[in-house]
Design a protein around this motif. Structure first.
Motif, short mmCIF file in Angstrom:
data_model
loop_
_atom_site.label_atom_id
_atom_site.label_comp_id
_atom_site.label_asym_id
_atom_site.label_seq_id
_atom_site.Cartn_x
_atom_site.Cartn_y
_atom_site.Cartn_z
N HIS A 153 0.79 -1.24 0.00
CA HIS A 153 0.00 0.00 0.00
C HIS A 153 0.82 1.28 0.00
N ASN B 91 -6.85 -1.19 6.60
CA ASN B 91 -7.64 0.03 6.90
C ASN B 91 -6.75 1.19 7.30
N LYS C 218 -5.12 2.56 4.23
CA LYS C 218 -6.09 3.37 3.45
C LYS C 218 -6.30 4.73 4.10
N ASP C 219 -6.43 4.73 5.44
CA ASP C 219 -6.63 6.00 6.17
C ASP C 219 -5.43 6.93 5.96
N ILE D 253 -3.32 6.94 3.50
CA ILE D 253 -3.28 7.43 2.11
C ILE D 253 -4.28 8.57 1.92
N LYS D 254 -5.44 8.40 2.55
CA LYS D 254 -6.48 9.43 2.42
C LYS D 254 -6.15 10.70 3.21
N SER D 255 -5.24 10.54 4.20
CA SER D 255 -4.97 11.64 5.13
C SER D 255 -4.54 12.91 4.39
N PHE D 256 -5.14 14.00 4.80
CA PHE D 256 -4.86 15.30 4.18
C PHE D 256 -3.41 15.72 4.41
N ARG E 98 -0.84 13.84 4.69
CA ARG E 98 0.20 12.97 4.16
C ARG E 98 0.79 13.59 2.89
N THR F 212 5.69 11.41 -0.27
CA THR F 212 5.53 10.28 -1.18
C THR F 212 6.82 10.13 -1.98
#
Lengths: 260, 160
Positions: free
Chosen positions: B25, B66, B69-70, B72-75, B77, B80
């Motif tokens: 992920h 989970n 996923k959280d 990755i979705k985090s504002f 973050r 990369t």
């Protein structure tokens, strides 16, 4: 295919440093949580203790342990707590209510409160016009009642037109049930023993001087010795369902009467 | 709350699984550290009694996916790194294994999960559907498509 993927992923594993860092982080977090939870428990316990202390303190402070009934024409009652402070002032007739509204003796010591009430213009005027002031102490806490009675006796013994007495707690309920102050009820019982036709309405409209004069005139008419509120003989002889209350009330009055 | 001994056992038992899922992920090591901390802290604070090791392992897989996923979705973050960087942590991997890993990691996320769970962890489609909370038929479809994509990427000899 499955074997190839399996053997490729087998090459991926968690480094010891990663495991050690994770272990240290989690243990540190747990320790912090323990400390925080202990602090919360401590604060919570403290808050509960404080709450109990406040509620308990409030209940103790506002628990009536004695009642002082002051009657002349204004009739009012002071409720006293175990710290000898006035926690409630209630008028028992129109004049009493006016007086209760005009004076501020809440949370004063009962001695100061009685002094202020007696020296108020309403009561001092009544006394100077030959009014008769009675101060009754209701026995709820015997020790405190004795102390209050002793203090009031010291104050009234050198005063004209003032006397004091003690009453039983059970009389308070009866008095309040019929809308009289304790002092008026006490006098009413005496009067009723001499004249069974007298009503509480009549008594509530009379001043203490008028009640006392009526008691004395009825006593003289009946050729019964009635001096300074004494009269066990009458009381016992008349017992017709009212006898017990009258008897007790009058009995207490003996020796504590400073009527002139 | 679980004890330190339980934490140590769980780290030894499941950290490789968590690490592999993170690799599927995430794209850098710092995020992997974050996920490790999140997952194992959650485990220690969790009071659920597991029926057996399989139940516990499924819990770790689900919580890790989970958490990834959280993250990755985090504002917040923002860190990369390119795909290449993932494999810098596996210098000793032979070329053919590296090729397989790269092929799996290049798949879209929904395929990577089922490939890993089916081919590596050995879960069946119904079991994967429970872990990922997906329809069983969807899992079958994902497996079929992922197989085709891997075949295209790695060539026919991959099946040999």
């Amino acid at each position: 295919m499955s074997e190839k993927i399996k053997s490729a992923f087998d090459e991926i594993y968690a480094e010891n440093e990663l495991k050690q860092n994770t272990r240290e982080y989690v243990l540190k977090k747990i320790e912090k949580r323990h400390k925080k939870s202990n602090t919360i428990k401590y604060v919570y316990s403290l808050a509960v203790c404080l709450f109990i202390f406040i509620i308990g303190g409030y209940k103790i402070y506002f628990n009536t342990t004695s009642i002082i009934s002051i009657d002349i024409n204004p009739s009012l009652e002071l409720e006293i707590n175990c710290f000898d402070k006035v926690i409630s002032v209630e008028g028992y007739n129109d004049d009493g209510e006016i007086l209760a509204n005009n004076i501020d003796v809440h949370f004063d010591n009962y001695n100061d409160a009685i002094y202020e009430i007696i020296n108020s213009s309403e009561i001092s005027n009544s006394i100077s016009e030959n009014g008769l002031l009675s101060i009754g102490v209701v026995e709820m806490d015997t020790k405190q009642c004795e102390k209050i009675l002793y203090d009031i006796e010291k104050y009234t013994e050198n005063q004209n037109n003032m006397y004091c007495y003690s009453m039983k707690e059970s009389d308070v309920l009866e008095a309040h049930k019929i809308g009289l102050s304790c002092g008026k009820y006490h006098a009413f019982l005496q009067l009723q023993s001499l004249n069974p036709n007298i009503t509480t309405d009549e008594v509530s409209q009379m001043t203490m001087r008028e009640i006392r004069d009526l008691i004395e005139s009825l006593s003289n008419n009946n050729d019964i010795e009635f001096e300074n509120g004494q009269g066990n003989g009458q009381c016992n002889g008349r017992g017709n369902g009212q006898g017990n209350g009258q008897c007790n009330g009058q009995g207490k009055m003996q020796g504590k009467n400073f009527n002139n | 709350m679980r004890s330190e001994q339980e934490l140590n056992r769980a780290i030894e038992q499941y950290s490789n699984t968590v690490r592999r899922l993170c690799m599927i992920h995430l794209k850098n090591y710092y995020d992997t550290e974050d996920i490790f901390q999140t997952v194992f802290l959650k485990y220690v604070l969790n009071s659920v009694e597991f029926e057996n090791d399989e139940h516990e392992k499924a819990w770790f897989i689900r919580v890790t996916i989970n958490a990834c996923k959280d993250l990755i979705k985090s504002f917040f973050r923002s860190k990369t790194v390119p795909l290449d960087e993932i494999l810098t942590y596996s210098e000793n991997i032979s070329n053919d294994k590296k090729e397989v890993l790269e092929a799996v990691l290049s798949l879209p996320l929904k395929y990577k999960n089922v490939v890993y769970l089916h081919y590596y962890e050995g879960y069946t489609a119904p079991e994967i559907s429970k872990i990922l909370n997906k329809n069983v038929n969807t899992v079958y479809t994902l497996l079929k498509r992922s197989k085709e994509m891997l075949k295209n990427n790695l060539g026919g000899e991959f099946y040999e």
